[in-house]
Design a protein around this motif. Structure first.
Motif, short mmCIF file in Angstrom:
data_model
loop_
_atom_site.label_atom_id
_atom_site.label_comp_id
_atom_site.label_asym_id
_atom_site.label_seq_id
_atom_site.Cartn_x
_atom_site.Cartn_y
_atom_site.Cartn_z
N LYS A 1 8.96 -18.25 3.08
CA LYS A 1 9.99 -17.33 2.61
C LYS A 1 10.33 -17.67 1.16
O LYS A 1 10.25 -18.83 0.74
CB LYS A 1 11.25 -17.44 3.47
N ARG B 1 8.80 -8.96 -2.41
CA ARG B 1 9.88 -8.04 -2.75
C ARG B 1 9.68 -7.54 -4.18
O ARG B 1 9.59 -8.33 -5.12
CB ARG B 1 11.24 -8.73 -2.66
N CYS C 1 15.05 -15.52 -3.78
CA CYS C 1 15.84 -14.34 -3.41
C CYS C 1 16.53 -14.54 -2.07
O CYS C 1 16.66 -13.61 -1.27
CB CYS C 1 14.98 -13.08 -3.40
N CYS D 1 6.39 -13.62 -4.10
CA CYS D 1 7.31 -12.88 -3.25
C CYS D 1 6.90 -11.42 -3.19
O CYS D 1 6.59 -10.80 -4.22
CB CYS D 1 8.74 -13.01 -3.80
N HIS E 1 15.58 -16.09 0.66
CA HIS E 1 14.70 -15.97 1.83
C HIS E 1 14.64 -14.55 2.38
O HIS E 1 14.27 -14.34 3.53
CB HIS E 1 15.15 -16.93 2.94
N GLU E 2 15.01 -13.58 1.53
CA GLU E 2 14.90 -12.19 1.97
C GLU E 2 13.47 -11.69 1.89
O GLU E 2 13.07 -10.82 2.66
CB GLU E 2 15.83 -11.31 1.14
N GLY E 3 12.73 -12.19 0.95
CA GLY E 3 11.34 -11.77 0.80
C GLY E 3 10.37 -12.79 1.35
O GLY E 3 10.66 -14.00 1.38
#
Length: 592
Positions: A105, A82, A109, A80, A111-113
């Motif tokens: 994704k 992020r 997290c 990731c 699917h934010e990163g």
């Protein structure tokens, strides 16, 4: 998801087995058996005869095409991006970890990163490629960490910022290990990791492989060595086709075939008297010894190596054929669909010229074919485009492209070159140095380099200087020009031509620069600029630089061109052999 790749890329650095980066994603090109059945052929009789394969363009992703080039996401290990997460997924699963837009994704997290590929991969000299076993890289304290790995990539902001700043941390047992030694030659051996013996797109066909794994960066230059073949489409290729049936009907060939079959059935190497007879029959019928060996094996399309099933391609023979045609009377005023040229007046320098022929080629056709690839070092095992697989319901073929362009052909006066070689022979230290380069080439198996001598180095250096100068004069970009070097007994010349597969290759600017007055000025300007390099005296006094130390007075500031423009990976260059220095005669030293 569908992505676009250029056809030229697939016949070179982005061919089968190559890792290609598309945006922030990384893929490997699958073998040709998965490309689908070719819908058309590229006609080039001489190449097809030698390669014993059909030549077909890569499939295009259009409605009319029968398929596209499949890609496999690689490496499968992703992390990731992020900073607050940095979790690692050891093997990406499209069904399990997929997202609506098709791009990976992070499931940890929400699917934010986005998941991006790991920086390193593992490869061996047999051409196999695999993910680095990150789970084994960490010395876990718990057995459950092997079956349920919870890995995280950590980056330290302090320190030197090298690989020691990157570490793999196990959240299950709180163990971590930095990557400072990940690229060491025995790093995988120390953790007990062995080559799985497969290619990334063929997970279910593991084979035993005894080669040691090495960890390399995804973009490392030694991770992928493409093997290609290139030939011009010349008038001579459509004439004087060899009648192989007539050769097989001769009594001499019948006797040779009987002798050959007796030895081959016992699995022995060919004795010297059979080798001599093969050479005799080849000379009698004006064909290569490889073609006679192919006839003995029961074929008539071209040579292959029966033990390795690898295509046998002799570039020196192809260049010799091209040279013979370019020096012939036919080439002086040739107008065919694939080759249009005319002879031009010689450029003169104070009333004399080192050249004996200049051809302005208004149109030419080049065919390039992809033969396979190697990994880690040039002498490693060559992997074919089908990667050991077989073509279903179709004759074996090779991916190829045809390119149309224009060019300038220069042929040196043989007396001029021979006189320079006689003068150069009076400097034994220089001859010993050049001989040492040839010894290195042979000993370290630089298969993509031709035999090294002073003649080739000087002519090759001139080709580079002219390409650098023609960029300013002709209007073409530096990567749009390409060279062909003709050097050997009775051969001394070069061809500079456009090598782009689009419309830029036929603008006419290059042929215009081949006119006598313009060409003379271009040559003088190129030589004058080469007399001094901005990196001198370091450049001119360095004993050996570049790949394998094959260059002497040649660097990015004075001689090097884009990798796609040079046939020998920007090696075999030396300004001193072309211009002369300190009493050492240069091939064109008298012109400066």
């Amino acid at each position: 998801m569908k992505y676009e790749l250029r056809a030229n890329q697939l016949i070179g650095a982005g061919g089968v087995g190559a890792i290609v980066d598309i945006g922030d994603e990384s893929f490997v090109v699958c073998d040709t058996t998965q490309w689908g059945t070719p819908s058309q052929d590229i006609s080039h009789p001489r190449m097809e005869q030698r390669l014993r394969r059909r030549l077909c363009p890569p499939p295009a992703a259009t409605r009319e095409s029968r398929g596209a080039v499949p890609l496999k996401r690689f490496p499968g290990s992703l992390f990731c991006n992020r900073p607050a997460c940095r979790r690692i997924i050891l093997r990406w699963d499209e069904k399990k970890h997929g997202s609506p837009d098709g791009k990976p994704k992070c499931p940890f997290c929400g699917h934010e990163g986005s998941l991006v590929p790991m920086r390193f991969v593992a490869a061996c000299r047999n051409g196999h490629l695999s993910d680095v076993p990150w789970n084994r890289w960490v010395s876990h304290k718990k057995d459950t960490c092997y079956s349920q790995p919870q890995l995280k990539l950590e980056v330290k902001n302090s320190g030197t910022g090298g690989l020691e700043a990157l570490s793999i941390h196990c959240l299950g047992c709180n163990e971590s290990r930095h990557m400072g030694s990940i690229t060491a030659q025995d790093s995988m051996k120390r953790i007990g990791a062995r080559c799985p013996g497969h290619h990334p797109w063929i997970w279910d066909q593991n084979a035993s492989c005894n080669e040691e794994l090495e960890v390399l960066q995804r973009g490392a230059t030694n991770l992928y060595y493409p093997v290609t073949a290139s030939a011009l489409s010349l008038e001579a290729e459509l004439q004087d086709e060899t009648d192989f049936e007539a050769i097989k009907a001769t009594g001499e060939f019948g006797l040779l075939q009987t002798m050959y079959a007796a030895v081959a059935s016992q699995g022995n190497f060919l004795p010297p008297h059979i080798e001599q007879m093969i050479e005799h029959v080849a000379t009698e019928h004006n064909v290569s010894t490889d073609e006679i060996r192919e006839l003995l094996l029961g074929g008539a399309d071209g040579p292959t190596d029966p033990k390795t099933n690898e295509v046998a391609w002799n570039e020196a023979e192809v260049l010799a054929e091209e040279w013979s045609f370019l020096k012939s009377d036919q080439a002086a005023h040739c107008r065919r669909e694939d080759f249009v040229c005319k002879e031009s007046d010689l450029p003169r320098f104070r009333g004399k010229s080192p050249f004996d022929r200049v051809l302005l080629i208004e149109r030419l056709r080049e065919v390039r074919a992809f033969l396979g690839f190697r990994r880690i070092e040039p002498s490693a095992l060559e992997v074919s485009p089908e990667a050991g697989g077989s073509f279903a319901g179709t004759r074996a073929w090779l991916p190829a492209v045809e390119i149309f362009g224009e060019g300038i052909f220069l042929s040196f006066d043989e007396d001029w070159v021979a006189d320079w070689e006689r003068r150069l022979a009076q400097y034994p230290e220089e001859m010993v140095r050049i001989g040492a380069l040839e010894n290195v080439r042979s000993a370290e198996s630089f298969w993509f380099l031709p035999a090294i001598d002073a003649r080739r180095i000087a002519i090759h250096t001139l080709a580079h200087l002219l390409m650098r100068q023609l960029v300013f004069e002709s209007g073409y970009s530096s990567s749009a020009l390409r060279e062909r070097i003709y050097s050997g007994p009775g051969m001394a010349g070069l061809l500079i031509y456009t090598a782009d597969g689009d419309s830029e290759g036929s603008l006419g600017g290059l042929v215009r620069q081949g006119q006598p007055k313009r060409l003379a000025d271009t040559i003088l300007l190129a030589l004058d600029k080469a007399t001094w390099c901005s990196a001198d005296p370091v450049c001119s006094e360095t004993a050996g630089q570049g790949l394998g130390g094959f260059n002497k007075a040649a660097c990015h500031a004075c001689c090097l061109v884009p990798e796609t423009s040079c046939t020998t990976a920007n090696t075999l260059l030396d300004r001193t052999l072309l211009l002369g220095t300190g009493g050492l005669p240069g091939l064109l030293g008298d012109l400066v």
